[in-house]
Design a protein around this motif. Structure first.
Motif, short mmCIF file in Angstrom:
data_model
loop_
_atom_site.label_atom_id
_atom_site.label_comp_id
_atom_site.label_asym_id
_atom_site.label_seq_id
_atom_site.Cartn_x
_atom_site.Cartn_y
_atom_site.Cartn_z
N ILE A 154 49.76 40.57 35.57
CA ILE A 154 48.88 41.20 36.56
C ILE A 154 47.50 41.41 35.94
N ASP B 262 47.33 40.41 44.93
CA ASP B 262 48.33 41.47 45.00
C ASP B 262 47.74 42.64 45.79
N GLY B 263 47.87 42.60 47.12
CA GLY B 263 47.33 43.65 47.97
C GLY B 263 45.86 43.44 48.24
N LYS C 177 43.67 43.20 42.60
CA LYS C 177 44.68 42.76 41.65
C LYS C 177 45.17 41.37 42.02
N VAL C 178 45.42 40.56 40.98
CA VAL C 178 46.03 39.26 41.16
C VAL C 178 47.16 39.12 40.14
N LYS C 179 48.14 38.30 40.53
CA LYS C 179 49.25 37.98 39.62
C LYS C 179 49.11 36.50 39.29
#
Length: 167
Positions: free
Chosen positions: A151, A126-127, A143-145
């Motif tokens: 998250i 995530d980004g 960040k990871v989902k």
């Protein structure tokens, strides 16, 4: 009647100094993460592969259908670092409701490797990895989902807490 809370202990008693009626001490707080029905086993496998989690306990459905090879896992306790949480099935949850409003923060010195391991296990980055005051923990963060909509903020250890991250 007054209630006093101190270091996980709750005591009740009269305001005018009467003897305490009961003291309750909490020994743990275990967050409960709900995933879509029949996905608890998949979620546990993901958390093991992505974050090196350890399964501490599991609860299988007491009645197994004849066509099922393995019992249906309805809840598992997962240990990650020095903390544990429960992964449970929510048969009423929709994909959009599961994991919303929740962010887990993991601390590590090797953010890149942690993000890579999570992505290899099935998470989506995530980004980019952020640095400085904009990062959730005041240091570096990636960040990871996960496949279940949760998250995970992977941060460098710091004195600040990750409570500012928005899900």
């Amino acid at each position: 009647m007054s209630t006093e809370v101190n270091d996980g202990a709750v005591a009740t008693g009269e305001v005018n100094g009467a003897a305490l009626e009961k003291t309750v001490t909490f020994t743990a707080v275990k967050p409960r993460l709900f995933v879509e029905a029949l996905k608890v086993g998949d979620a546990v496998a993901f958390y093991k592969a992505a974050f090196g989690a350890e399964e501490v306990n599991r609860v299988n459905h007491p009645k197994r259908k004849a066509d099922q090879e393995l019992p249906v896992l309805i809840s598992a306790e997962i240990k990650l670092a020095n903390s544990s949480f429960l992964v449970s099935e929510d048969s009423t949850a929709t994909d959009k409701a599961v994991g919303s409003g929740l962010v887990f923060c993991l601390e590590t010195e090797d953010i890149e490797a942690a993000v890579d391991a999570a992505v290899k296990a099935g998470a989506v980055a995530d980004g980019e990895i952020s640095e400085g005051e904009g990062a959730c923990c005041g240091g570096r963060v990636g960040k990871v989902k996960d496949p279940y909509g949760v998250i995970w903020a992977i941060c460098t250890p710091t004195a600040k807490k990750c409570g500012d991250v928005e899900a």
